[in-house]
Design an enzyme around this catalytic site. Sequence first.
Site: not given
Ligand code: UDX
Length: 438
Positions: A13, A124, A152, A209, A251, A254, A261, A264, A321
């Site tokens: 961040v 956060t 953020e 979140n 949506l 998996g 994030c 936590k 991811k």
């Molecule tokens: C997230 C929030 O999107 C962001 O706004 C916040 O500031 C920080 O946390 P991030 O953790 O980087 O961001 O990843 P994100 O792309 O949101 O995915 C989070 C997790 O959810 C990943 O493990 C991803 O695989 C999973 N996911 C996401 C799913 O399983 N299904 C989905 O449809 C979307």
Amino acid sequence: MTLRITVVGTGYVGLVTGVCLANSGHDVTCVDIDPVKIDLLRSGRSPIYEPGIEELLRTTLDRGTLRFATPNAGWRDLIGDVTFIAVGTPMSPSGAADLSQVRAAVSALCDAADRPFTLVMKSTVPPGTGATLTGRFLAAARHSIAYVSNPEFLREGKALEDWYHTDRIVIGADDPAAVMVMRALYEDIDSPIVVTDVASAETIKYASNAFLSTKISFINEIANLCDAVGADIDSVARGIGLDARIGPGFLRAGIGYGGSCFPKDTRALDFIATLNGYEFTLLKSVIDVNNRQRLLPVIHLARALPDLHARTVAVLGLAFKPDTDDVRESPAADIVPQLLEEGATVVTYDPVAAPIELPGARRAASVWDALEGASAAVIVTEWDEFIGLDWERVRSVMAAPGIVFDGRNCLDGATIEAAGLTYMAVGRRGAHRAHDRC
Ligand code: UDX
């Protein structure tokens, strides 16, 4: 309007915040206590894997609007008119957010300040933290320090896009002058600005979140139901996502969410709710569903392969991811130990991910090295490299029955099966189910 800005913390961040504000023309100093990290950043190299960050880092260094420093010579001269706190707030064993780094930074700044400034909390922090920090540190400072909560909403791998094209900027402040400063700071970002009080701004971050996590756990439960009733989760997700009130985002069924994030922040919000006498039942279920969902591959493979203890399993993907090297709370961290517990031999591979301690598992140098002789492969991270594999070649190197468990529903099952492999997924019609003999 050019502001003198300091960002404390150069993690995911802090570095993005500093580089983007410097790119907007502000005069930015990023501070970190880690001299190795500061040296790396001064040389134009990023300690984190974030598409586009190194180019912007070098541009702003060359322009002279960005510099890096450690606080070894004291904090006083490092304090900007606007000073962001962007240090880590990791999860403690109880689920509470560990605010030790936040308190240390705020205390040092308030002690050192020789003039008024605006302190902006980008990290956060649970609702109520701003009030506590203000009462304990800012109120005791020699000069007037305005507190702002500015959470953020950056996704790893898309942080620069999310900075410049954010859906909203949230400013939590009690001092109108501080709000004016923040509006000036973000004047080049064309997004709605939500101005509210500090506690509401803090709550917006957690609620956001937690809701996204809820969508994920909801669609994963629906996927599990699809498996039981023979429905198809891709159709169901599309069918509900077209409803503007639901929306298609988050949506994708998996093996659930990971990262630094969602796990936590959902645990911290549950903790804060309990601490304040509220039983957040729905959130507890979201967390429970997610904890179970990531073990689906182990459950399905144990049922499909009664002699799993004599088999080798390739775990493809260690980053939580794609488009990040971040392995924090990756599903692989639970899947690998459980497979080892079942007696399987486990080989892992990830094209980018940072080192991760997985005792008992071997980390392969290539996807083919990982697949060689494996009876099953689990897709944990939907990297393009895995989606684009030559599945005929995969079949030729794997051992029978050649199960591919698609933990991210990112593959085309028909292509996998046409190559002579056995396709398993999460709620997808036509995929093999755990009780199907392989
Ligand atoms: C997230 C929030 O999107 C962001 O706004 C916040 O500031 C920080 O946390 P991030 O953790 O980087 O961001 O990843 P994100 O792309 O949101 O995915 C989070 C997790 O959810 C990943 O493990 C991803 O695989 C999973 N996911 C996401 C799913 O399983 N299904 C989905 O449809 C979307």
